[in-house]
Design an enzyme around this catalytic site. Structure first.
Site, PDB file in Angstrom:
ATOM      1  N   ASP A 107      40.604 -22.278  22.396  1.00 35.06           N
ATOM      2  CA  ASP A 107      41.992 -21.914  22.903  1.00 35.06           C
ATOM      3  C   ASP A 107      42.770 -21.201  21.725  1.00 35.06           C
ATOM      4  O   ASP A 107      42.392 -19.929  21.872  1.00 35.06           O
ATOM      5  CB  ASP A 107      42.666 -23.340  23.107  1.00 35.06           C
ATOM      6  CG  ASP A 107      43.712 -23.056  24.348  1.00 35.06           C
ATOM      7  OD1 ASP A 107      44.513 -22.166  24.323  1.00 35.06           O
ATOM      8  OD2 ASP A 107      43.920 -23.939  25.170  1.00 35.06           O
ATOM      9  N   LYS A 135      39.444 -18.569  25.410  1.00 36.67           N
ATOM     10  CA  LYS A 135      40.542 -17.793  26.140  1.00 36.67           C
ATOM     11  C   LYS A 135      40.880 -16.626  25.268  1.00 36.67           C
ATOM     12  O   LYS A 135      41.694 -17.134  24.130  1.00 36.67           O
ATOM     13  CB  LYS A 135      41.535 -18.878  26.180  1.00 36.67           C
ATOM     14  CG  LYS A 135      41.156 -19.877  27.201  1.00 36.67           C
ATOM     15  CD  LYS A 135      42.533 -20.719  27.319  1.00 36.67           C
ATOM     16  CE  LYS A 135      42.504 -21.925  28.538  1.00 36.67           C
ATOM     17  NZ  LYS A 135      43.620 -22.852  28.330  1.00 36.67           N
ATOM     18  N   ASP A 163      39.930 -32.008  30.297  1.00 36.40           N
ATOM     19  CA  ASP A 163      40.496 -32.888  31.052  1.00 36.40           C
ATOM     20  C   ASP A 163      41.811 -32.649  31.182  1.00 36.40           C
ATOM     21  O   ASP A 163      42.474 -31.742  30.597  1.00 36.40           O
ATOM     22  CB  ASP A 163      40.353 -34.104  30.235  1.00 36.40           C
ATOM     23  CG  ASP A 163      41.272 -34.142  28.898  1.00 36.40           C
ATOM     24  OD1 ASP A 163      41.020 -33.398  28.136  1.00 36.40           O
ATOM     25  OD2 ASP A 163      42.074 -35.100  28.830  1.00 36.40           O
ATOM     26  N   ARG A 169      37.087 -34.526  33.610  1.00 31.85           N
ATOM     27  CA  ARG A 169      35.853 -34.510  32.731  1.00 31.85           C
ATOM     28  C   ARG A 169      34.610 -34.418  33.446  1.00 31.85           C
ATOM     29  O   ARG A 169      33.604 -33.676  33.036  1.00 31.85           O
ATOM     30  CB  ARG A 169      35.698 -35.470  31.529  1.00 31.85           C
ATOM     31  CG  ARG A 169      36.915 -35.323  30.526  1.00 31.85           C
ATOM     32  CD  ARG A 169      36.869 -36.163  29.317  1.00 31.85           C
ATOM     33  NE  ARG A 169      38.076 -36.327  28.393  1.00 31.85           N
ATOM     34  CZ  ARG A 169      38.424 -35.596  27.601  1.00 31.85           C
ATOM     35  NH1 ARG A 169      37.815 -34.435  27.284  1.00 31.85           N
ATOM     36  NH2 ARG A 169      39.315 -36.302  26.873  1.00 31.85           N
TER      37      ARG A 169
HETATM   38  C1  PRP Z   1      40.169 -29.240  23.058  1.00 35.79           C
HETATM   39  C2  PRP Z   1      38.605 -28.587  22.890  1.00 35.79           C
HETATM   40  C3  PRP Z   1      38.861 -28.099  21.251  1.00 35.79           C
HETATM   41  C4  PRP Z   1      40.367 -27.762  21.019  1.00 35.79           C
HETATM   42  C5  PRP Z   1      40.585 -26.254  21.233  1.00 35.79           C
HETATM   43  O1  PRP Z   1      40.261 -30.475  22.547  1.00 35.79           O
HETATM   44  O2  PRP Z   1      37.792 -29.352  22.992  1.00 35.79           O
HETATM   45  O3  PRP Z   1      38.413 -28.962  20.531  1.00 35.79           O
HETATM   46  O4  PRP Z   1      41.166 -28.627  22.191  1.00 35.79           O
HETATM   47  O5  PRP Z   1      41.826 -25.717  21.125  1.00 35.79           O
HETATM   48  P1  PRP Z   1      42.448 -25.003  19.957  1.00 35.79           P
HETATM   49  O6  PRP Z   1      41.548 -23.531  20.098  1.00 35.79           O
HETATM   50  O7  PRP Z   1      43.882 -24.616  20.370  1.00 35.79           O
HETATM   51  O8  PRP Z   1      42.504 -25.585  18.605  1.00 35.79           O
HETATM   52  P2  PRP Z   1      41.324 -31.500  22.884  1.00 35.79           P
HETATM   53  O9  PRP Z   1      42.126 -31.558  21.650  1.00 35.79           O
HETATM   54  O10 PRP Z   1      41.861 -31.333  24.178  1.00 35.79           O
HETATM   55  O11 PRP Z   1      40.480 -33.171  22.770  1.00 35.79           O
HETATM   56  P3  PRP Z   1      39.184 -33.195  23.595  1.00 35.79           P
HETATM   57  O12 PRP Z   1      38.222 -32.499  23.456  1.00 35.79           O
HETATM   58  O13 PRP Z   1      39.040 -34.829  23.403  1.00 35.79           O
HETATM   59  O14 PRP Z   1      39.762 -33.340  25.275  1.00 35.79           O
END
Ligand code: PRP
Length: 183
Positions: A107, A135, A163, A169
């Site tokens: 992200d 993204k 999720d 998920r």
């Molecule tokens: C999501 C995804 C990445 C992170 C990306 O994990 O799996 O690890 O966010 O975001 P960023 O590029 O803005 O740092 P999340 O924190 O939602 O945890 P999860 O995988 O347990 O759902």
């Protein structure tokens, strides 16, 4: 599970189950080629990467090892603060290892940016990134990502490991949620 099981929750399917399977096969073949003759350690980032890890690992011909990390953003409550806390560390010593981080989505890129330098500091021979989704419009830091499945728009997406409040998920495709789910 398919779209019928989700009633009106889904707004738009962005990546279908078939597209994911096809792309993971292509990525696996790139990984097999690039790491030929080298021992690879796949590092999955919990929890979102579980589906990608399971399917990518089985699409590979290489005999990889797998380990897992769980991380969380520190302090502010926004997951993109870039300051990361390790909730579950690896069991593997990374010294001289060829590490391939497996993620569901990039992200802002801040989590991976932190993770890259953390794993590199442990003496790994190489650390590369493989993500199913990225993204491009949300990225805040320059990241050299070796393997990318699909670029998606800067919208909240669920499914295939991703999720909303721990739900969705196990949806086998990637989609956006209908607004009524949030309201
Ligand atoms: C999501 C995804 C990445 C992170 C990306 O994990 O799996 O690890 O966010 O975001 P960023 O590029 O803005 O740092 P999340 O924190 O939602 O945890 P999860 O995988 O347990 O759902």
């Amino acid at each position: 599970m398919d779209q019928n099981d989700l009633g009106t929750d889904i707004e738009k399917v962005l990546v279908t189950e078939a597209q994911i399977a096809h792309r993971l096969t292509e990525m696996a073949s790139d990984i097999d080629r690039d790491y030929q003759g080298r021992d690879v350690l796949l590092v999955g980032v919990l929890k979102g990467a579980v589906m990608v890890m399971a399917d990518l690992a089985r699409a590979l011909h290489s005999r990889v090892r797998m380990d897992w990390m769980a991380v969380s953003s520190y302090g502010s409550g926004t997951k993109s603060s870039g300051v990361v806390r390790i909730l579950k560390d690896l069991d593997t010593d990374l010294k001289d290892q060829h590490v391939l981080i497996v993620e569901d989505i990039i992200d802002s890129g801040l989590t991976l940016s932190w993770l890259l330098s953390n794993l590199r500091s442990r003496g790994a021979a190489s650390v590369e990134i493989c993500t199913l989704l990225r993204k491009p419009e949300a990225v805040k830091v320059e990241l050299d990502v070796r393997y990318v499945g699909f670029d998606v728009p800067n919208e909240f997406v669920i499914g295939y490991g991703l999720d909303y409040a721990e739900r969705y998920r196990n949806v086998p495709f990637v989609a956006t949620l209908a607004p009524h789910v949030y309201q």
